[in-house]
Write an enzyme that holds these catalytic residues in place. Sequence first.
Site, mmCIF file in Angstrom:
data_model
loop_
_atom_site.group_PDB
_atom_site.id
_atom_site.type_symbol
_atom_site.label_atom_id
_atom_site.label_comp_id
_atom_site.label_asym_id
_atom_site.label_seq_id
_atom_site.Cartn_x
_atom_site.Cartn_y
_atom_site.Cartn_z
ATOM 1 N N GLY A 196 27.373 -31.783 27.685
ATOM 2 C CA GLY A 196 27.517 -30.359 27.423
ATOM 3 C C GLY A 196 26.196 -29.717 27.767
ATOM 4 C CB CYS A 197 25.313 -26.319 28.743
ATOM 5 S SG CYS A 197 24.099 -25.594 29.818
#
Lengths: 416, 136
Positions: B50-51
């Site tokens: 995920g970012c």
Amino acid sequence: MATATKNKRTNKVDFDKIRKDFPLLKREMNGKPIVFLDSAASSQKPNYVLRAMDQYYKKLHANVHRGVYQLSQEATDAFEKSRRLVKEFINAPSEKECIFVRGTTEGINLVASSYGRKNLQAGDEVLISTMEHHSNIVPWQMVCEEKGAHLKVVPINEDGEMIMSEFDKLLTDKTKIVSINHISNALGTINPIREVIAKAHAKGIPVMIDGAQAIPHLKVDVQELDVDFYTFSGHKMCGPTGIGILYGKAALLNAMPPYHGGGEMIETVTFEKTTYNTLPHKFEAGTPDIAGVVGLGAAVEYMQKIGHEAIAQHEHDLLKYGTAELKKIDGLRIVGEAKEKASVISFLLEGSHPYDVGTILDKLGIAVRTGHHCTQPLMARFGIPGTVRASFAFYNNKEDVDKLVEGVKRAARMLG
Amino acid sequence: MTINEIQDEIIEEFAFFDDWMEKYEYIIDLGKSLPLIDPKYKDEAHLIKGCQSQVWLHAANEEKQVDFTADSDAIITKGIIALLVRVLSGQPAEAVAHSDLYFIDKIGLKEHLSPTRSNGLVSMVKQMKMYGVALA
């Protein structure tokens, strides 16, 4: 712009009054009055800019540079007035050197693609720093890959400053362009771009500066800097999203091939051959973001009325106060402690992930950025997954800082 | 218990919380007490990027039943994972594949499962259901 005035007696800017120019700052987030500390990502917009864009659409809109009718001429005048305002804002020698782009990212892509493709050959080098935003890494990587050129990276020290002795070593006869940010978005470091430009020019190497973070905080004078390319976004300096500026020296821009093809950028078109328009239109294919340009012009007027000196002083005060208060929190570590720093504080709470801290601050109505800030190589350099970043604009005040500090303390209690 | 019975049980538990603080303190506690994933599964093959935060997910199957273990580098993400594991782990693969995870919305944590949040959770739920499909 009645509110952005100075108190005549003390000549001090009334920042409490200025805060009221920003309607969004009156809203709530998660049921709490918003504390907006993410201006380094994008600033909020004052009524002056919003009104200018509204008025443009209501009274002036027609396509520019095309119609013989009065309305189109008026739209063109409003559009070109903004270009003049920008020219004065950055003290460019000529309006022709101020090209409207979508933002900093497009400015860099334009130069990397157009200048880079024309001038880079196999074995050549492009010099950047460890603290670049992805948008000042990837466009160069793309053109380097295509041309067989190499990207060289200036390392930084623990405080988040470029190591200039390493810069000196990496600046060689192979270097064809240097591209460095003026201020780091993740750390707030103000880079010594005068020194960078002087040293590069001594070897005949042009310099591009990513000014996205600098333009809202500092007075930028492209002639005094003698910079070759300087690019920035409108939305970080109170203007609308989707519009920005690429300044480039005319001699360089004239020698570069066009970036996009289409209307506006041509002189004559036949199916056999097209000749191109002159600057700045050569690089402005298609119908531009006219309302955005008008909004950007209004933002320039607004910022100039307040004055960069007052803005820089106010933000520096917030930075100093915020840094001192946050440092009092046990287990809090500030990432990036350059001597020359803009109003950005990146930090970590020992044992806590930035996402967790950001989530709790969000619940308290405090908007901060968490994550890698589009600077993954920089985060890797520090060996961290990311940081929590609070950034202050001139419409923030001490109370915002106090709320942040309280919020971080609460997050530390909950997560610890 | 079925997937929906567990979901209803969680919704009932969360109804006792007076404010967001209590709720998040509970999630943080869940995050801290989530049984650890076997370290050998904390590798690139089990990583969901995920970012904002990262998630590791491992699925094991025993006679058409899927057992999940997972981890995250962020504690709030990990707490929500603990809830997802409680709901889906040990369930028939077929039921996992067709599950409707309505409890997340009901307990007011929808924002954490928004694609824009980019914390790895959306991809993790998708991955869990895919395991369900594959193992059914």
